[in-house]
Design an enzyme around this catalytic site. Structure first.
Site, mmCIF file in Angstrom:
data_model
loop_
_atom_site.group_PDB
_atom_site.id
_atom_site.type_symbol
_atom_site.label_atom_id
_atom_site.label_comp_id
_atom_site.label_asym_id
_atom_site.label_seq_id
_atom_site.Cartn_x
_atom_site.Cartn_y
_atom_site.Cartn_z
ATOM 1 N N ASP A 63 -5.875 -6.392 3.988
ATOM 2 C CA ASP A 63 -6.014 -7.789 4.898
ATOM 3 C C ASP A 63 -4.118 -7.746 5.697
ATOM 4 O O ASP A 63 -4.224 -9.435 5.594
ATOM 5 C CB ASP A 63 -7.004 -9.062 5.257
ATOM 6 N N HIS A 113 -9.799 -6.162 -2.703
ATOM 7 C CA HIS A 113 -9.828 -6.948 -1.768
ATOM 8 C C HIS A 113 -11.036 -7.083 -2.214
ATOM 9 O O HIS A 113 -11.226 -9.167 -1.464
ATOM 10 C CB HIS A 113 -9.340 -6.492 -0.855
ATOM 11 N N HIS A 125 -10.145 -4.704 6.573
ATOM 12 C CA HIS A 125 -9.307 -4.819 8.049
ATOM 13 C C HIS A 125 -8.613 -3.211 8.100
ATOM 14 O O HIS A 125 -7.556 -3.090 9.296
ATOM 15 C CB HIS A 125 -8.914 -6.277 8.377
#
EC number: 3.1.3.16
Length: 454
Positions: free
Chosen positions: A224, A308, A257
Site C-alpha cells: 500500500d 500485507h 492497493h
C-alpha cells in the site's frame, strides 16, 4: 553599453529564441510548495544582477503600473515567499505591459526555467522498443542509474527533475528484480518493517531520517504505497529506486492497493494522469504490470511471517506461500487474495469480511497457524491503528501502520517494527502532532522476543 543591452551573457545568447514569448512560470507541485523560497531567492539574485530598479526608472519607465509591480516584487522578496507569491509572479510576467522589450530579468528568468525544465522529447512510446533498449543495460549500469535517480529525487524534494523515460526504465528494472525473487522472500535480521504509506511522501522521508536511509538500514515494506495520499508517485518511485539500487536489502511486498482495479479508483490513476498526462496510457499500465510481480510474503529469520493483509484457511505449509502465483487476478477467491485482504477480528473461525473481499479470522486461527508453520509472530499492515501498531491473539500477531495522521482525518501515530539480528522486536512510534519518535521495547515478561525464544 546602454542599460537596455546590459544583460547577463546566458540571457543575451537566448534573447532572440526565448523572448518575447509569454513567461511560463513553473506549475509543478514541488515548486509551488517546498521549492518556492529557493526559486524566488534565485530570482532575487537576478534582480540585483540585472539592475532591475534602474530599468524601471530609466528605459522601462512606462507608467505607474510597472512601478507598483516593482514595489510589490520588493515586498515579496523582503518577506517570506509563499505559494500566493508564485501565483502573483506568474500573473506579473504574463502581463501584456511587460512583453514589449527584452528586459534582462525576464530573459534570464525564461532561460532559468528552460534550463531547469525536464525534457520528455526522448520518450519511446512503443513498449517493445523501450524494453529492447532497457534490456541492453547491465546490472551495474542499472544500479548506477538507480543511485542517480535517488539523489535526484531527494535533492529536488520531489519529481521536478524526473524524466518520464527514466520512470519507464525504473519500472522495467524493478519488474525484472521482482520476477526473479520468490513469492515469499526469506531474509534475516536486522530489518525495519514498515506498514502502509499511502502516498505520504514527507512521512516516508521522516521514517528514513529516523531509522537511516538505505543502505544504512535494511527495510521491509508491507505494501500500500499508493492511493489516498498526495504524493503517490514520489512514494512509489523512491521505494522502487531503493529496490533497484539495493535489491537484497530493500524488500517490497504487494498490498491490495497495488492492484489495478483498486488504484484506478482511489487516486493513483488520477495522479499519473494529472502529472504525466501525455504518457498516462503507457505509464499507468506499466506500473500495474510491475506491481503484479511483487512478492506477497516475507519470512524473517525463519520465525516472523510478514504480509500485507493476513492469513488464509488455504495455508497448509510454508511451501504454499513459497509457491504463490504471480501474477493473479485479485478478484478471485484464493490464497493470494487472502494474503492481501484478510483481517484479524474478534470472531470465531473464518468469517466473511465486511470489506466485501476475503475473510476475517479469530485469535484461535492465529495461534493454530503459528503452530502449524512453526513461527513466533505474524506482522501485517492493511488497517489503521491508533498507536501505529496493535497486538492481537496474545501477541502472536501485530498490525503495523506507517502513515501518521492518515488522510489528514485520523489522529493515528505511525510505527516501524524493528527486528534485531537476534529476532528481538521493538517499535518506533512517530506521533503525528510533532513527529516525536518513541521506542517501545517488548518487556521480558510479555514480549514478542520472549515468545521467539521458546
Amino acid at each position: 553599453m546602454s542599460k537596455k543591452t546590459r544583460v547577463p551573457e546566458v540571457a543575451d545568447d537566448c534573447t532572440k529564441t526565448v523572448y518575447p514569448d509569454p513567461i511560463p512560470m513553473p506549475t509543478c507541485p514541488q515548486l509551488i510548495n517546498d521549492g518556492t523560497s529557493c526559486f524566488l531567492n534565485i530570482i532575487l539574485q537576478m534582480l540585483k544582477r540585472a539592475n532591475f530598479h534602474d530599468h524601471f526608472k530609466g528605459d522601462w519607465q512606462k507608467g505607474k503600473q510597472k512601478m507598483l509591480m516593482h514595489k510589490e516584487l520588493q515586498q515579496i522578496f523582503n518577506g517570506k515567499p509563499g505559494p500566493k507569491d508564485v501565483s502573483r509572479l506568474r500573473e506579473m510576467f504574463s502581463n501584456e505591459a511587460l512583453k514589449d522589450g527584452p528586459h534582462p530579468l525576464l530573459v534570464a528568468l525564461k532561460c532559468l526555467i528552460k534550463m531547469s525544465a525536464v525534457s520528455d522529447n526522448d520518450v519511446i512510446k512503443e513498449k517493445g522498443a523501450r524494453d529492447k533498449m532497457f534490456q541492453k543495460q547491465s546490472d551495474e549500469s542499472n544500479k548506477m542509474f538507480a543511485e542517480h535517480f535517488i539523489k535526484t529525487l531527494l535533492a529536488c524534494k520531489g519529481m521536478t527533475k524526473i524524466r518520464t523515460m527514466d520512470i519507464f526504465r525504473l519500472i522495467h528494472i524493478c519488474k525484472k528484480i521482482f520476477t526473479v525473487q520468490k513469492s515469499m522472500v526469506e531474509i534475516d535480521g536486522p530489518v525495519r518493517i514498515c506498514g502502509d504509506l499511502h502516498g505520504q511522501y514527507p512521512d516516508l522521508i521522516r521514517l528514513f531520517a529516523q531509522g537511516g536511509f538505505p543502505p544504512d538500514s535494511n527495510y521491509l515494506f508491507l505494501g500500500d504505497y499508493v492511493d489516498r495520499g498526495s504524493f503517490n508517485l514520489e512514494v512509489i518511485l523512491l521505494c522502487l529506486a531503493y529496490k533497484a539500487r539495493y535489491p537484497n536489502n530493500f524488500m517490497m511486498l504487494r498490498g491490495n492497493h497495488e492492484v489495478i482495479h483498486i488504484n484506478e479508483k482511489y487516486g493513483f490513476k488520477d495522479e499519473v494522469f494529472n502529472r504525466k498526462g501525455e504518457y498516462h496510457d503507457e505509464l499507468y499500465p506499466e506500473f500495474n504490470e510491475m506491481m503484479d510481480m511483487m512478492p506477497l510474503v516475507a519470512l524473517v529469520g525463519g520465525r516472523i511471517l510478514c504480509m500485507h493483509g493476513g492469513l488464509s484457511q488455504h495455508i497448509k505449509s510454508l511451501d504454499d506461500l513459497r509457491n504463490l502465483r504471480r501474477p493473479f487476478h485479485s478478484e478471485d477467491e484464493c490464497l493470494e487474495n487472502d494474503i492481501m485482504w484478510s483481517d484479524p477480528a474478534k470472531v470465531s473461525g473464518w468469517t466473511a469480511n465486511p470489506r466485501g473481499a476475503s475473510v476475517q479470522f479469530g485469535e484461535n486461527e492465529v495461534k493454530e497457524m503459528c503452530k502449524l508453520l512453526d513461527i513466533d509472530l505474524i506482522v501485517r499492515g492493511h488497517q489503521v491503528v491508533q498507536d501505529g501498531y496493535e497486538f492481537f491473539a496474545g501477541k502472536k500477531l501485530v498490525t503495523v501502520f506507517s502513515a501518521p495522521h492518515y488522510m489528514q482525518s485520523f489522529t493515528n501515530s505511525a510505527a516501524v517494527c524493528k527486528v534485531s539480528a537476534g529476532l528481538e522486536v521493538s517499535f518506533e512510534v512517530l506521533k503525528p502532532e510533532d513527529i516525536r519518535v518513541e521506542e517501545i521495547k517488548c518487556s521480558a515478561e510479555s514480549s514478542c522476543a520472549s515468545d521467539m525464544q521458546q
